[in-house]
Design an enzyme around this catalytic site. Structure first.
Site, mmCIF file in Angstrom:
data_model
loop_
_atom_site.group_PDB
_atom_site.id
_atom_site.type_symbol
_atom_site.label_atom_id
_atom_site.label_comp_id
_atom_site.label_asym_id
_atom_site.label_seq_id
_atom_site.Cartn_x
_atom_site.Cartn_y
_atom_site.Cartn_z
ATOM 1 N N THR A 1 0.929 -1.356 -0.104
ATOM 2 C CA THR A 1 -0.050 0.005 -0.001
ATOM 3 C C THR A 1 0.736 1.226 -0.066
ATOM 4 O OG1 THR A 1 -1.569 -1.188 1.271
ATOM 5 C CG2 THR A 1 -2.059 1.169 1.142
ATOM 6 N N ARG B 1 7.646 -2.681 2.619
ATOM 7 C CA ARG B 1 7.979 -2.872 4.233
ATOM 8 C C ARG B 1 8.341 -4.376 4.581
ATOM 9 N NH1 ARG B 1 3.107 0.874 6.375
ATOM 10 N NH2 ARG B 1 3.694 2.838 5.268
ATOM 11 N N SER C 1 6.046 3.691 8.675
ATOM 12 C CA SER C 1 4.929 4.366 9.455
ATOM 13 C C SER C 1 4.682 4.037 10.598
ATOM 14 C CB SER C 1 3.764 3.956 8.232
ATOM 15 O OG SER C 1 2.725 4.950 8.554
ATOM 16 N N HIS C 2 3.582 3.328 10.886
ATOM 17 C CA HIS C 2 3.180 3.173 12.308
ATOM 18 C C HIS C 2 3.746 1.709 12.790
ATOM 19 C CE1 HIS C 2 0.591 1.486 9.268
ATOM 20 N NE2 HIS C 2 0.057 0.529 9.763
ATOM 21 N N LYS D 1 9.968 4.108 0.471
ATOM 22 C CA LYS D 1 8.919 4.477 -0.539
ATOM 23 C C LYS D 1 9.343 5.589 -1.419
ATOM 24 C CE LYS D 1 6.037 6.820 3.202
ATOM 25 N NZ LYS D 1 4.800 7.183 3.774
ATOM 26 N N ASP E 1 1.840 9.406 13.928
ATOM 27 C CA ASP E 1 2.291 8.248 13.567
ATOM 28 C C ASP E 1 3.862 8.290 13.459
ATOM 29 O OD1 ASP E 1 2.163 9.162 11.106
ATOM 30 O OD2 ASP E 1 2.079 7.071 10.596
ATOM 31 N N ASP F 1 5.836 8.304 10.795
ATOM 32 C CA ASP F 1 6.497 9.194 9.772
ATOM 33 C C ASP F 1 5.680 10.407 9.620
ATOM 34 O OD1 ASP F 1 4.215 7.716 8.811
ATOM 35 O OD2 ASP F 1 5.004 8.000 6.698
ATOM 36 N N ASP G 1 2.536 11.180 9.118
ATOM 37 C CA ASP G 1 1.123 11.642 8.114
ATOM 38 C C ASP G 1 -0.318 11.185 8.700
ATOM 39 O OD1 ASP G 1 1.611 8.762 8.076
ATOM 40 O OD2 ASP G 1 1.681 8.635 5.864
ATOM 41 N N ARG G 2 -0.040 10.633 10.063
ATOM 42 C CA ARG G 2 -1.398 10.146 10.488
ATOM 43 C C ARG G 2 -1.625 11.248 11.753
ATOM 44 N NH1 ARG G 2 -2.462 3.848 10.527
ATOM 45 N NH2 ARG G 2 -1.762 3.476 8.362
ATOM 46 N N THR H 1 -8.087 2.189 -0.924
ATOM 47 C CA THR H 1 -7.120 2.512 0.077
ATOM 48 C C THR H 1 -5.813 2.843 -0.298
ATOM 49 O OG1 THR H 1 -8.478 1.132 1.490
ATOM 50 C CG2 THR H 1 -6.159 1.522 2.056
ATOM 51 N N GLU I 1 -8.837 9.101 5.196
ATOM 52 C CA GLU I 1 -8.895 7.676 5.357
ATOM 53 C C GLU I 1 -9.530 7.374 6.570
ATOM 54 O OE1 GLU I 1 -6.344 4.963 2.681
ATOM 55 O OE2 GLU I 1 -4.889 6.271 3.317
ATOM 56 N N GLU I 2 -9.978 6.203 6.645
ATOM 57 C CA GLU I 2 -10.423 5.773 8.009
ATOM 58 C C GLU I 2 -9.318 5.316 9.142
ATOM 59 O OE1 GLU I 2 -9.716 2.395 8.863
ATOM 60 O OE2 GLU I 2 -8.870 2.451 6.780
ATOM 61 N N SER I 3 -8.111 5.131 8.316
ATOM 62 C CA SER I 3 -6.850 4.803 9.251
ATOM 63 C C SER I 3 -6.331 6.083 9.659
ATOM 64 C CB SER I 3 -5.991 3.979 8.229
ATOM 65 O OG SER I 3 -5.668 4.664 7.042
ATOM 66 N N LYS J 1 -1.086 12.384 3.244
ATOM 67 C CA LYS J 1 -1.977 12.790 4.502
ATOM 68 C C LYS J 1 -1.001 13.524 5.356
ATOM 69 C CE LYS J 1 -1.724 7.975 6.377
ATOM 70 N NZ LYS J 1 -1.285 7.079 5.202
ATOM 71 N N ARG K 1 -8.694 -6.887 7.823
ATOM 72 C CA ARG K 1 -9.391 -5.788 8.197
ATOM 73 C C ARG K 1 -10.907 -5.932 8.068
ATOM 74 N NH1 ARG K 1 -4.787 -3.191 9.576
ATOM 75 N NH2 ARG K 1 -3.364 -2.424 8.044
HETATM 76 C C1 VG1 Z 1 -3.153 1.029 5.874
HETATM 77 C C2 VG1 Z 1 -4.127 1.656 5.930
HETATM 78 C C3 VG1 Z 1 -4.202 2.674 4.752
HETATM 79 C C4 VG1 Z 1 -3.163 3.533 4.590
HETATM 80 C C5 VG1 Z 1 -1.952 2.692 4.714
HETATM 81 C C6 VG1 Z 1 -0.679 3.730 4.726
HETATM 82 O O1 VG1 Z 1 -2.913 0.079 4.797
HETATM 83 O O2 VG1 Z 1 -5.418 1.110 6.006
HETATM 84 O O3 VG1 Z 1 -5.428 3.367 4.657
HETATM 85 O O4 VG1 Z 1 -3.135 4.484 3.511
HETATM 86 O O5 VG1 Z 1 -1.625 1.925 5.816
HETATM 87 O O6 VG1 Z 1 -0.530 4.484 5.758
HETATM 88 P P1 VG1 Z 1 -3.265 -1.230 4.564
HETATM 89 O O7 VG1 Z 1 -3.125 -1.925 3.271
HETATM 90 O O8 VG1 Z 1 -2.292 -1.988 5.883
HETATM 91 O O9 VG1 Z 1 -4.644 -1.317 5.071
HETATM 92 V V1 VG1 Z 1 0.954 5.150 6.430
HETATM 93 O O10 VG1 Z 1 0.749 6.157 7.718
HETATM 94 O O11 VG1 Z 1 1.675 3.413 6.776
HETATM 95 O O12 VG1 Z 1 1.535 5.738 5.190
HETATM 96 CO CO CO Z 2 2.426 6.808 8.298
#
Ligand code: VG1
Ligand code: CO
Length: 543
Positions: free
Chosen positions: A18, A22, A113-114, A126, A277, A279, A281-282, A344, A363-365, A376, A496
């Site tokens: 996504t 990673r 990221s998270h 990325k 988070d 990096d 962005d959240r 997504t 996004e919901e995330s 984001k 999910r």
């Molecule tokens: C998750 C979230 C998605 C988000 C992605 C990257 O992806 O659900 O909404 O865009 O992380 O976020 P997935 O494929 O695990 O559902 V980040 O903060 O890691 O750039």
């Molecule tokens: Co992130």
């Protein structure tokens, strides 16, 4: 300094997910692993000669080593200049900002990221393009293809460079600039928001706490909230980036940002709490004894956008990812503006933003953002919420409750089942896919199913088609139940399940979402046959 041509062999597991590649740190530490992927990125950008690249990461374990490797390879691959955040640091939104501000050709962000950091945890990489956004699938597919046939990579026979002092120097024929990772981003925020109004808010009795979770936003948050806006020292907690994030998950939700949530639900709570988070962005937004669902956050900000100077003229449109609740759609309809539903991942917003079709997206995330950059942006969302609070004079709880009264409440919850055996994840998705044709017309969870499909997206700008973006069940009353496999996990499969329904009756808008959604939750569990297949009775994470 000589350019070296190093022979290598492909790795079979370098398919970008996504949000980039990673993997466990140990995977990245294999000889040639990082180099292969970086060369595959560079090979996918044939017009890179003489161009500028932005480079930085969230400071997690292996960040500094990777920066040195990438600098040597960039010099050997003909880049004209690389701009690196001091210490090798840059948040994701800051990279997007600097790509755009410096008219760079692209950027490399080092982050998972998270996901947790440290020698036994995760690392990631990325690539972002000239618009500042994540590379579209066309490019990530090219990178993946290159990684499958790679025979060698170019690097420079040179020692490590000093990335801790601002300045410029040559590495081979390539210029390297080390810059303050915070400054350009903060200037952009000062142009978007009314810093005077925010200063008045934060210098009055209003109390906020921002938890940087020992990740990248610490230095940005200190500069913005405490230095520029004059919030009391101590407003930002866990503000020093650590290579292992202090041992926690830098994931802003009620589970992993528990101490912040506990504070906001305590007797002496602050008025406002937020976290970001790894990096940056959240974002998670909390009020006193109040949690704002990310889907609601997008809708509320869209409804109040004109409170922020940069959006005073109103929004062009809004977009949300498919599993995000439909709350923003309802606001868009009330405002008479367009709304879009994308797969997504932030990359799918890029074309809509570039074409001027949308101003806000989310996004919901825990992802919210606008057309100011192409990622984001956690701190942007926090500043946007502070702006709405300053403008309305209302608490977070009042703002959201009034929003529900006006537009209805979209009850929402996501249940994650992490680290399932990979085959089990596939098996669950296949078995639900097989049922899709017979579901419409059935009554399940007390509701009539009117549609069931595997979401396919056709980009309205370039007509590119993305398939298999999640299985969705739509009910006659607007409720939805959605199933997806994560594309960011590094262990087995993560399933999910997203649940949503709209409650218009203000008398019934104060329930616990888990209770309000209990029949959809049960249906989701039944359709996956989770317990019989995995023995799991409860999800790993509920948000
Ligand atoms: C998750 C979230 C998605 C988000 C992605 C990257 O992806 O659900 O909404 O865009 O992380 O976020 P997935 O494929 O695990 O559902 V980040 O903060 O890691 O750039
Ligand atoms: Co992130």
């Amino acid at each position: 300094m000589a350019v070296l041509q190093i022979a290598t062999q492909p790795f079979a597991d370098q398919r970008p997910g996504t949000s980039g590649l990673r993997k466990k740190v140990k995977v990245f530490q294999q000889p040639h692993y990082l180099e292969n992927f970086v060369q595959s990125i560079f090979s996918a950008i044939p017009d890179r000669a003489g161009q500028t690249l932005i480079l930085g990461g969230d400071g997690r374990f292996y960040n500094r080593e990777a920066i040195q490797t990438i600098l040597r390879m960039a010099a050997a691959n003909g880049w004209g200049k690389v701009i690196v955040g001091r210490g090798g640091l840059f948040s994701t939104p800051a990279v997007s900002t600097v790509i755009r501000a410096r008219s760079a050709h692209g950027g490399i962000i080092l982050s998972a990221s998270h996901n947790a950091g440290g020698p036994d945890h995760d690392f990631g990489i990325k690539y972002n393009t000239a618009n500042g956004g994540p590379a579209p699938e066309k490019i990530t597919d090219t990178i993946w293809a290159a990684s499958k046939t790679i025979q060698g990579y170019q690097t420079l026979d040179s020692a490590d460079v000093d990335i801790d002092q601002d300045g410029e120097f040559l590495l081979g024929d390539m210029r390297v600039e080390i810059c303050d990772p915070v400054a350009e981003y903060v200037e952009l925020m000062a142009r978007i928001f009314d810093f005077d109004a925010l200063r008045q808010l934060l210098q009055g009795p209003f109390r906020m706490r921002f938890d940087a979770l020992h990740a990248i936003t610490g230095p940005y948050a200190h500069e913005i909230f405490e230095k520029r806006l004059g919030a009391p020292a101590g407003t930002v907690v866990n503000g020093v980036p650590l290579t292992d994030f202090g041992g926690g998950h830098p994931d802003p939700n009620l589970v992993y940002a528990r101490p912040l949530a506990d504070h906001l639900f305590a007797e002496d709570a602050s008025d406002f709490g937020a976290a970001s988070d790894g990096d940056g962005d959240r974002n998670m937004i909390l009020g006193r004894q109040f949690f704002v669902t990310p889907s609601d956050s997008l809708a509320v900000l869209a409804a109040h956008a004109t409170a922020i100077p940069a959006y005073r003229q109103g929004l062009k449109g809004v977009a949300r990812s498919m599993p995000t609740s439909q709350a923003a759609d309802v606001v868009a309809e009330a405002l008479g503006i367009a709304h879009y539903e994308t797969p997504t991942g932030w990359k799918f917003f890029g074309n809509l933003l570039d074409a001027g079709k949308i101003t806000f997206c989310g996004e919901e995330s825990f992802g919210t953002g606008s057309d100011h950059i192409r990622e984001k942006d956690g701190l942007w969302a926090v500043l946007a919420w502070l702006s709405v609070i300053a403008h309305t004079g209302q608490s977070v709880a009042e703002i959201v409750t009034r929003h529900w009264q006006r537009f209805g409440r979209h009850y929402y919850t996501r249940h994650d089942y992490e680290a399932l055996p990979a085959e089990t994840g596939e098996q669950i998705m296949q078995s639900i896919t097989a049922q899709l044709p017979v579901l419409p017309g059935q009554t399940l969870a007390g509701r009539d199913i009117i549609m069931a499909d595997d979401f396919t997206y056709t980009d309205p700008i370039d007509s590119s088609v993305s398939t298999h973006q999640g299985l969705r069940l739509l009910f006659a009353d607007g409720a939805r139940l959605i199933f997806r496999l994560s594309g960011t996990g590094t262990e087995g499969a993560t399933l999910r399940i997203y649940h949503e329904y709209l409650e218009q009756d203000a008398q019934r808008q104060q329930q616990d979402p888990q209770r309000a959604l209990s029949d959809l939750i049960r249906l989701g569990r039944d359709l996956t046959r989770m317990e019989s297949l995995t023995g799991r009775k409860t999800p790993t994470v509920i948000t």
